[in-house]
Design a protein around this motif. Structure first.
Motif, PDB file in Angstrom:
ATOM      1  N   ALA A 146      16.009 -10.258   4.539  1.00 46.22           N
ATOM      2  CA  ALA A 146      16.320 -10.110   3.115  1.00 46.22           C
ATOM      3  C   ALA A 146      15.554  -8.950   2.491  1.00 46.22           C
ATOM      4  CB  ALA A 146      16.004 -11.407   2.376  1.00 46.22           C
ATOM      5  N   SER A 147      14.305  -8.783   2.910  1.00 48.40           N
ATOM      6  CA  SER A 147      13.474  -7.718   2.323  1.00 48.40           C
ATOM      7  C   SER A 147      13.938  -6.328   2.724  1.00 48.40           C
ATOM      8  CB  SER A 147      12.012  -7.913   2.722  1.00 48.40           C
ATOM      9  OG  SER A 147      11.830  -7.682   4.107  1.00 48.40           O
ATOM     10  N   LEU A 148      14.753  -6.247   3.761  1.00 45.10           N
ATOM     11  CA  LEU A 148      15.236  -4.958   4.260  1.00 45.10           C
ATOM     12  C   LEU A 148      16.150  -4.262   3.259  1.00 45.10           C
ATOM     13  CD1 LEU A 148      15.080  -3.182   6.833  1.00 45.10           C
ATOM     14  CD2 LEU A 148      17.131  -4.333   7.642  1.00 45.10           C
ATOM     15  N   ARG A 149      16.735  -5.014   2.334  1.00 48.81           N
ATOM     16  CA  ARG A 149      17.642  -4.391   1.365  1.00 48.81           C
ATOM     17  C   ARG A 149      16.889  -3.710   0.221  1.00 48.81           C
ATOM     18  NH1 ARG A 149      18.686  -6.843  -3.443  1.00 48.81           N
ATOM     19  NH2 ARG A 149      17.761  -8.899  -3.792  1.00 48.81           N
ATOM     20  N   ARG A 150      15.587  -3.912   0.133  1.00 45.78           N
ATOM     21  CA  ARG A 150      14.796  -3.267  -0.915  1.00 45.78           C
ATOM     22  C   ARG A 150      14.756  -1.758  -0.679  1.00 45.78           C
ATOM     23  NH1 ARG A 150      14.437  -6.915  -4.958  1.00 45.78           N
ATOM     24  NH2 ARG A 150      14.499  -8.964  -3.958  1.00 45.78           N
ATOM     25  N   ASP A 151      14.588  -0.999  -1.746  1.00 45.84           N
ATOM     26  CA  ASP A 151      14.611   0.448  -1.604  1.00 45.84           C
ATOM     27  C   ASP A 151      13.315   1.015  -1.038  1.00 45.84           C
ATOM     28  OD1 ASP A 151      13.168  -0.222  -3.878  1.00 45.84           O
ATOM     29  OD2 ASP A 151      14.437   0.890  -5.274  1.00 45.84           O
ATOM     30  N   PHE A 152      12.167   0.603  -1.604  1.00 42.06           N
ATOM     31  CA  PHE A 152      10.882   1.173  -1.216  1.00 42.06           C
ATOM     32  C   PHE A 152       9.915   0.074  -0.781  1.00 42.06           C
ATOM     33  CE2 PHE A 152      12.661   3.863  -4.638  1.00 42.06           C
ATOM     34  CZ  PHE A 152      12.926   4.998  -3.873  1.00 42.06           C
ATOM     35  N   THR A 153       8.979   0.437   0.055  1.00 45.30           N
ATOM     36  CA  THR A 153       8.013  -0.542   0.562  1.00 45.30           C
ATOM     37  C   THR A 153       7.256  -1.217  -0.570  1.00 45.30           C
ATOM     38  OG1 THR A 153       6.315   1.175   0.806  1.00 45.30           O
ATOM     39  CG2 THR A 153       7.703   0.721   2.727  1.00 45.30           C
TER      40      THR A 153
ATOM     41  N   LEU B  25      10.453   4.974   1.636  1.00 44.96           N
ATOM     42  CA  LEU B  25      11.636   4.171   1.916  1.00 44.96           C
ATOM     43  C   LEU B  25      11.368   3.201   3.067  1.00 44.96           C
ATOM     44  CD1 LEU B  25      13.126   5.297   4.725  1.00 44.96           C
ATOM     45  CD2 LEU B  25      13.817   7.143   3.217  1.00 44.96           C
ATOM     46  N   ILE B  26      12.146   2.145   3.150  1.00 47.85           N
ATOM     47  CA  ILE B  26      11.971   1.140   4.205  1.00 47.85           C
ATOM     48  C   ILE B  26      12.804   1.493   5.425  1.00 47.85           C
ATOM     49  CG2 ILE B  26      12.310  -1.291   4.815  1.00 47.85           C
ATOM     50  CD1 ILE B  26      11.845  -1.954   1.860  1.00 47.85           C
ATOM     51  N   ASP B  27      14.096   1.652   5.208  1.00 41.58           N
ATOM     52  CA  ASP B  27      15.014   1.909   6.309  1.00 41.58           C
ATOM     53  C   ASP B  27      15.936   3.055   5.884  1.00 41.58           C
ATOM     54  OD1 ASP B  27      17.973   1.224   7.421  1.00 41.58           O
ATOM     55  OD2 ASP B  27      16.467   0.651   8.912  1.00 41.58           O
TER      56      ASP B  27
ATOM     57  N   GLN C 163       6.642  12.309   2.385  1.00 37.17           N
ATOM     58  CA  GLN C 163       7.389  13.502   2.765  1.00 37.17           C
ATOM     59  C   GLN C 163       8.758  13.201   3.375  1.00 37.17           C
ATOM     60  OE1 GLN C 163       6.512  16.576   1.889  1.00 37.17           O
ATOM     61  NE2 GLN C 163       8.443  17.331   2.741  1.00 37.17           N
ATOM     62  N   ASN C 164       8.835  12.259   4.300  1.00 39.78           N
ATOM     63  CA  ASN C 164      10.120  11.936   4.910  1.00 39.78           C
ATOM     64  C   ASN C 164      11.097  11.374   3.875  1.00 39.78           C
ATOM     65  OD1 ASN C 164      12.012  11.413   7.195  1.00 39.78           O
ATOM     66  ND2 ASN C 164      11.640   9.277   6.636  1.00 39.78           N
ATOM     67  N   THR C 165      10.578  10.516   2.987  1.00 39.68           N
ATOM     68  CA  THR C 165      11.399   9.970   1.906  1.00 39.68           C
ATOM     69  C   THR C 165      11.901  11.099   1.008  1.00 39.68           C
ATOM     70  OG1 THR C 165      10.088   7.927   1.947  1.00 39.68           O
ATOM     71  CG2 THR C 165      11.430   8.323  -0.012  1.00 39.68           C
ATOM     72  N   LEU C 166      11.040  12.052   0.748  1.00 42.86           N
ATOM     73  CA  LEU C 166      11.403  13.209  -0.072  1.00 42.86           C
ATOM     74  C   LEU C 166      12.545  13.997   0.558  1.00 42.86           C
ATOM     75  CD1 LEU C 166      10.422  14.729  -2.670  1.00 42.86           C
ATOM     76  CD2 LEU C 166       9.060  16.154  -1.144  1.00 42.86           C
ATOM     77  N   GLU C 167      12.457  14.227   1.866  1.00 47.02           N
ATOM     78  CA  GLU C 167      13.491  14.991   2.574  1.00 47.02           C
ATOM     79  C   GLU C 167      14.812  14.232   2.608  1.00 47.02           C
ATOM     80  OE1 GLU C 167      13.365  18.123   3.633  1.00 47.02           O
ATOM     81  OE2 GLU C 167      11.356  18.224   2.763  1.00 47.02           O
ATOM     82  N   VAL C 168      14.738  12.921   2.814  1.00 48.63           N
ATOM     83  CA  VAL C 168      15.960  12.099   2.821  1.00 48.63           C
ATOM     84  C   VAL C 168      16.630  12.155   1.452  1.00 48.63           C
ATOM     85  CG1 VAL C 168      16.859   9.742   2.999  1.00 48.63           C
ATOM     86  CG2 VAL C 168      15.187  10.563   4.673  1.00 48.63           C
TER      87      VAL C 168
END
Length: 342
Positions: free
Chosen positions: A103-110, A140-142, A169-174
């Motif tokens: 269920a927690s996987l649907r969240r946007d950010f950790t 981001l989570i996933d 950084q990775n979240t920024l690029e995504v």
């Protein structure tokens, strides 16, 4: 924590021992802030029993397909999995799950994925959210799930602005590589509105530019340092749109009407008559903050900073003319700006 959840605990106690406070409320608690709204996910209850319970307490359904009900300042929901099946923010299929991690996987950010059991106060942190909150990081989570909702790009921007968090950084690029053309105007300006009222507005502007939101939404590349030159500690919410309209000449017509009533660009020479005329519309703390608190001391001394100007003698047969004449009769004076107030 239980003090403000006692009513919900009593309501749910006959049905389950697994109900979790989730989302922003948990983040606020971990940051020693007092939450105002509470999202609670309820496990080990069937949809039928859940619906009957919601009807019993007169909760209002706000998304039946999502199993969400609003009760006072609580959003009560069943844990779910969301999968993208078509375009738009409604293009998701929804399935129930009874597993907290899933269920927690649907969240946007950790930072928004931490869960607290309202019965036992047990904390579940599957994605390192507590550590990211501690380090003031938006992550981001996933990646695959994240890309399914482009609104999350704007959420990253406004969260950075509200919380003074840095985007990993990775979240920024995504985020930079996600198109925003599927978002409605309403969804866009609602996220911008959250940023306008934020405490750390320059964080929002910085990431808006870094993630190319400026190009995607306004079709214009902004210069952060050009904006930064006029930053103030507490800018008015219209600050950004003021600069779009006056400095970048950008059409802001898709924003709501309340954002269109912007002050005109500051003239090169500012007189006391100009300030009195402007203060007929609004207290000039709203205007001066757009221009780095121009003339603040003078405005305070003349009672124009906190309140609108109220003319003394109004001819109600011709009020506009009498008000303008009153301002014209004020002895003309140029309000000098010291270097520190430019």
């Amino acid at each position: 924590m239980k003090n403000y959840l006692n009513e919900i605990i009593d309501i749910l106690k006959p049905y389950t021992t697994r109900a979790y406070l989730v989302g922003g409320a948990v983040r606020d608690i971990l940051m020693d802030k007092t939450p105002t709204d509470f999202d609670i996910e309820i496990y080990d209850i069937t949809p039928q029993a859940f619906e009957k319970l919601m009807q019993k307490i007169d909760a209002n359904g706000v998304g039946k397909s999502f199993f969400v009900y609003k009760y006072k300042n609580f959003d009560l929901s069943l844990p779910r999995i969301e999968s993208k099946i078509s375009t738009g923010h409604k293009g998701f299929s929804v399935k129930l799950t009874n597993d907290e991690k899933t269920a927690s996987l649907r969240r946007d950010f950790t930072m928004n994925s931490v869960m607290i059991n309202i019965f036992t106060s047990e904390i579940l942190d599957f994605w390192g959210g507590i550590n990211d909150i501690k380090n003031k990081t938006i992550r981001l989570i996933d990646e695959k799930k994240f890309k399914e909702d482009s609104l999350r790009v704007l959420r990253a921007m406004q969260f950075a602005s509200r919380l003074k968090f840095k985007i990993e950084q990775n979240t920024l690029e995504v985020c930079k590589n996600i198109i925003l053309s599927d978002l409605s105007k309403d969804r866009i300006y609602k996220e911008f509105e959250k940023m306008f009222y934020s405490k750390y507005l320059y964080y929002g502007y910085y990431y808006m530019i870094k993630m190319d939101i400026d190009i995607k939404i306004f079709n214009k590349k902004f210069c952060f340092w050009k904006l930064a030159k006029t930053f103030t500690k507490n800018p008015h919410p219209n600050y950004f749109l003021y600069h779009l309209k006056n400095n970048y000449k950008i059409d802001i017509s898709f924003f709501p009407k309340k954002y269109k009533k912007l002050p005109k660009k500051k003239p090169k020479i500012i007189s006391n008559r100009y300030l009195y005329a402007l203060s007929l519309k609004y207290p000039l703390k709203l205007w001066s903050s757009l221009n780095n608190e121009c003339c603040k001391k003078w405005l305070i001394n003349n009672n124009l900073y906190e309140k609108k100007y109220k003319p003394k003698n109004i001819d109600f047969k011709n009020p506009k003319k009498s008000i303008l004449n009153e301002i014209k009769n004020i002895k003309f004076d140029i309000i000098n700006q010291k270097k520190g107030n430019k």
